[in-house]
Enzyme design. Structure first.
Site, PDB file in Angstrom:
ATOM      1  N   LYS A 113     -28.090  -0.033 -31.484  1.00  0.00           N
ATOM      2  CA  LYS A 113     -28.186   1.149 -32.339  1.00  0.00           C
ATOM      3  C   LYS A 113     -28.183   2.424 -31.499  1.00  0.00           C
ATOM      4  O   LYS A 113     -27.531   3.414 -31.863  1.00  0.00           O
ATOM      5  CB  LYS A 113     -29.468   1.085 -33.174  1.00  0.00           C
ATOM      6  CG  LYS A 113     -29.697   2.334 -34.025  1.00  0.00           C
ATOM      7  CD  LYS A 113     -30.909   2.205 -34.917  1.00  0.00           C
ATOM      8  CE  LYS A 113     -31.095   3.467 -35.764  1.00  0.00           C
ATOM      9  NZ  LYS A 113     -32.188   3.337 -36.752  1.00  0.00           N
ATOM     10  N   HIS A 139       5.745 -28.174 -41.254  1.00  0.00           N
ATOM     11  CA  HIS A 139       5.211 -27.228 -42.236  1.00  0.00           C
ATOM     12  C   HIS A 139       4.023 -27.814 -42.992  1.00  0.00           C
ATOM     13  O   HIS A 139       3.940 -27.747 -44.224  1.00  0.00           O
ATOM     14  CB  HIS A 139       6.302 -26.765 -43.189  1.00  0.00           C
ATOM     15  CG  HIS A 139       7.439 -26.079 -42.509  1.00  0.00           C
ATOM     16  ND1 HIS A 139       7.271 -24.931 -41.763  1.00  0.00           N
ATOM     17  CD2 HIS A 139       8.763 -26.394 -42.421  1.00  0.00           C
ATOM     18  CE1 HIS A 139       8.434 -24.553 -41.259  1.00  0.00           C
ATOM     19  NE2 HIS A 139       9.352 -25.427 -41.636  1.00  0.00           N
TER      20      HIS A 139
END
Length: 527
Positions: free
Chosen positions: A139, A279
């Site tokens: 922070k 695929h």
């Protein structure tokens, strides 16, 4: 001023890799080292001067170390804004010194859970002070540098060397982002473990956390971005595998290799199995006494589609199998291991990607899968269902033969890994025709039959390989037309879940065609 000098560092790490190099560097820069427990001891063994946190705060560690850094002199030193007079005055009033660098990595909670430790051990490995320190430092990153990953030590050292003992705001901001991601993942792991322990599969909040493994050149298409993240699940596969050779894996390579390996893992490695994927759909699967034979039989199912495909083996790939595979172009081979002979053969194909996993995934292991949708994601348990001979219910007048049962069980495993609607023809432990991903089940049956005829033609034979085969359907036949298409193709037996409103009609059609049919009671939709 974006650069901020580091004069005092708080170091408390469970993972001490790289600590010696960092601590010696900081000491050489006259940075005061604050520490606790094992970290302090490790640095003192290096001959470095270390101030205990308890000496710095004037308050002893209590409650078996549960409370040691949770003190105003620690958090005030981290959270104080150096540019606000009210903050600096509060520091002077209460004797709070600046802490400019926080180096913390957390108690090994994830590793404790993964090791199967009891509840109390897992609870004790939930870090409290560490996340508080990390969040505070992140922070206040305008003034404080926070490091949670030993992999970032070198970056801090480089900046301090370049900037006369200071770090830049750009680095501090990047490290703050890393810090918050780490505490978020840590809390997610704790919440997930507690949900599992409580038997709550779908809690009110479900968090998925991943650690970046690698960025990819692009996604499914060149205009899409992509990356691979690891969730921490120790499941063998392409994500945790070791690439032995070849070009960088693409997004589609990862997806197809995962599909291929999960399918290959359905088969016990005492019998060799090969799955060829294109695929994300199987275009040929076979089992045999050896991998070379299994590969030849899998390839024969659809040699056209197999070109440029992904190949998975359920045991160490040997030289004989490698010789067969090397005859056509493939994108990826994934296997638990590769023999030296196989590596020598395949080494000539420099672009062929080889992925070694070390083991097979457990096809019956619990887990979950997730898929994104607009504004959310879908979560479900992994399809770990397995059907054996004892699960089959004969519903036709003719009971299947032992050979038909073996082929039906094989075909049903393959159908589980084909996109729905899925129809699989199989004979003697090999697929001979596959139809997948169609909007109509009868279309899948017809495509699979056509594929079986084309496979026979490619092999120089007349007729269709579907003759004398069995057929598997991933879900029930809603009408008799799909089953009749299989009968017309020459199939002799059918395995399907059952459960249609028209089951009686379908059973009657099977009897009229002389087919043996079994119900599994288990559906394997895959979308």
């Amino acid at each position: 001023m974006t650069d901020h000098p580091i004069r005092r560092a708080l170091i408390s790490v469970s993972d001490k890799s790289g600590l010696e190099n960092l601590a010696r560097f900081l000491s050489s820069k006259n940075v005061e080292l604050l520490s606790t427990g094992g970290s302090a001891e490790a640095m003192r063994k290096l001959g470095l001067t270390v101030t205990d946190v308890s000496a710095h705060t004037g308050f002893p560690e209590i409650m078996d170390g549960r409370v040691k850094t949770l003190h105003p002199k620690i958090h005030g030193g981290i959270l104080a804004r150096r540019d606000l007079a009210t903050h600096t005055q509060a520091q002077k009033t209460h004797g709070i010194a600046d802490i400019d660098l926080v180096v913390v990595n957390l108690y090994p909670f994830e590793a404790t859970v993964a090791a199967g430790k009891p509840w109390d051990d897992c609870i004790e490995n939930i870090d409290i002070g560490g996340p508080a320190l990390i969040r505070a430092a992140a922070k206040n990153h305008d003034f404080v540098t926070v490091v949670v990953d030993p992999g970032d030590y070198d970056a801090v050292i480089a900046e301090m060397t370049q900037h006369d003992g200071a770090t830049t705001r750009a680095l501090r901001r990047r490290l703050a982002r890393t810090a918050y991601a780490r505490t978020a993942a840590y809390d997610a792991a704790i919440a997930h473990w507690m949900d599992q322990e409580a038997g709550d599969a779908f809690p009110s909040r479900f968090t998925i956390s991943g650690k970046l493994s690698q960025t990819l050149r692009y996604g499914e298409n060149p205009h899409q971005q992509a990356a691979v993240y690891l969730t921490g699940e120790p499941r063998p596969g392409v994500a945790l595998g070791r690439q032995l050779q070849g070009k960088e894996l693409s997004y589609n390579n990862f997806n197809d290799a995962d599909a291929a390996f999960e399918l290959a893992a359905e088969f016990d490695p005492t019998n060799a199995a090969i799955a060829i994927i294109k695929h994300a759909n199987p275009c040929g699967v076979a089992t045999a006494p050896d991998l070379a034979t299994a590969y030849r039989r899998a390839l024969a199912c659809d040699p056209v589609s197999a070109f440029g495909g992904i190949i998975a083996a359920n045991r160490a790939l040997d030289g004989a199998a490698a010789e067969e595979i090397a005859k056509i172009f493939s994108e990826v081979i994934i296997a638990p291991a590769f023999t030296p002979e196989a590596l020598q053969v395949l080494g000539a194909k420099k672009n062929l990607r080889l992925i070694e996993t070390g083991a097979l995934p457990d096809a019956k292991a619990a887990g979950f899968t997730a898929r994104s949708i607009a504004a959310g994601f879908l979560v479900q348990s992994r399809d770990a269902a397995s059907v054996g001979a004892g699960d089959l219910k004969v519903v036709s007048k003719r009971a299947p033969s032992a050979r038909e049962i073996a082929d039906m069980l094989f075909a049903f495993k393959v159908a589980k890994h084909a996109k729905s609607n899925a129809i699989v023809y199989a004979k003697d432990g090999a697929t001979v025709g596959i139809g997948a991903g169609q909007m109509s089940r009868v279309d899948s049956a017809r495509i699979a039959a056509w594929k079986a005829a084309e496979a026979a033609k490619a092999a120089g034979e007349t007729g269709s390989w579907a003759k004398g085969s069995v057929v598997a359907s991933d879900a029930f036949f809603p009408f008799a037309d799909g089953l009749l298409a299989a009968a017309e193709a020459g199939a002799t037996a059918v395995i399907q879940p059952g459960g249609s409103m028209r089951d009686d009609e379908v059973i009657n059609a099977a009897d009229q065609a002389g087919l043996a049919m079994v119900f599994t009671g288990t559906r394997h939709f895959r979308h």
